[in-house]
Design an enzyme around this catalytic site. Sequence first.
Site, short mmCIF file in Angstrom:
data_model
loop_
_atom_site.label_atom_id
_atom_site.label_comp_id
_atom_site.label_asym_id
_atom_site.label_seq_id
_atom_site.Cartn_x
_atom_site.Cartn_y
_atom_site.Cartn_z
CG HIS A 19 -0.42 0.17 2.53
ND1 HIS A 19 -1.21 0.33 3.65
CD2 HIS A 19 0.87 0.20 2.97
CE1 HIS A 19 -0.42 0.45 4.72
NE2 HIS A 19 0.83 0.37 4.34
CB CYS A 38 3.31 5.20 5.25
SG CYS A 38 3.77 4.24 6.69
CG HIS A 44 5.34 0.49 2.63
ND1 HIS A 44 4.69 1.68 2.38
CD2 HIS A 44 4.83 0.02 3.79
CE1 HIS A 44 3.85 1.93 3.37
NE2 HIS A 44 3.90 0.93 4.23
CG HIS A 46 2.63 -3.73 6.18
ND1 HIS A 46 3.66 -3.38 7.02
CD2 HIS A 46 2.11 -2.56 5.72
CE1 HIS A 46 3.76 -2.06 7.08
NE2 HIS A 46 2.84 -1.53 6.29
CG ASP A 84 -2.04 -13.46 -0.45
OD1 ASP A 84 -1.25 -12.79 0.23
OD2 ASP A 84 -1.79 -14.60 -0.87
CG HIS A 85 1.24 -12.34 -2.99
ND1 HIS A 85 0.87 -13.03 -1.86
CD2 HIS A 85 2.60 -12.44 -3.06
CE1 HIS A 85 1.95 -13.54 -1.29
NE2 HIS A 85 3.01 -13.20 -1.98
CD GLU A 128 0.37 -1.00 9.08
OE1 GLU A 128 -0.44 -0.43 8.33
OE2 GLU A 128 1.09 -0.38 9.89
#
Lengths: 146, 145
Positions: A19, A38, A44, A46, A84-85, A128
Amino acid sequence: MTDSVRIELGRRYRFAASHRLHNEQFGDAENDRVYGKCNNPYGHGHNYVLEICVSGNVNPATGMIANLADLDGFVEREVLEPFDHKSLNEDVAAFHGVVPTTENLCIEIYERLKPFPKAKLERVRVEETANNSFEYAGEKTEGQRP
Amino acid sequence: MVLLTRKIEFSASHVYHNPAFSAEENRRVFGKCNNPHGHGHNYTLEVTVAGEPDPATGMVLDLKELKAILEREVMQRMDHRFLNKEVPELAGKIPTCENIARVIWDLLEPKIAQGKLHRVRLYETPDLFADCYRDGAAASNGAGH
């Protein structure tokens, strides 16, 4: 078990996503001041941990509030597969114009999981990182049940 | 009010099987958990007691006493046992996380003399747990997170 002891079932899932925290309404300096690292333009990521709690009557025939296969399938379809991904900013329509902070992610996941037909969604908690977690239980509460 | 949480671990085996279901239905509903010879888990139990610290001792309740209750009521009953056959409180019940947590709640609640049992959380694996509360008590993350 129609007494006053309430039972909830908790389940944890994992997904990895990227995100970028950036508000189009802010200037560059303000985005940098508010979001710091951020706000990095390339984003970047998580490893998120999602923890959900559902409640309901324990079916005497199965001993279960909800069959895990049903719950896992629902979460897989509604959250894990679409998130996801992925880049939350780019790949999830709900975050077009909404900053994908983990607060907003909690609310989005809660709204996606609330229609689960086999049990009542009580709350959603998203880690997170191992040190940051966020929790949402719908509008009626602020982390507490009525 | 202060919440105090004590954690213990025990290992036990179980099988999910409802004699009222056909073999096919047992397999469909319970999947791998229906393996007739059973399987086991390392369970983690978190017990949370709520109360005001005693002004003289600074304690909600004496941890030694809570440890003794957990040893007597849970460890001796369930640790290294086959839950279906060796725990009478689970006889006739499917020993799911929900049902075991509820049995543990019923065993502990009358034994907590100082403070009130607030939450029983039983982890079957790190990713699956059941919580018990007395209705009206506020759900929370509790300690340990």
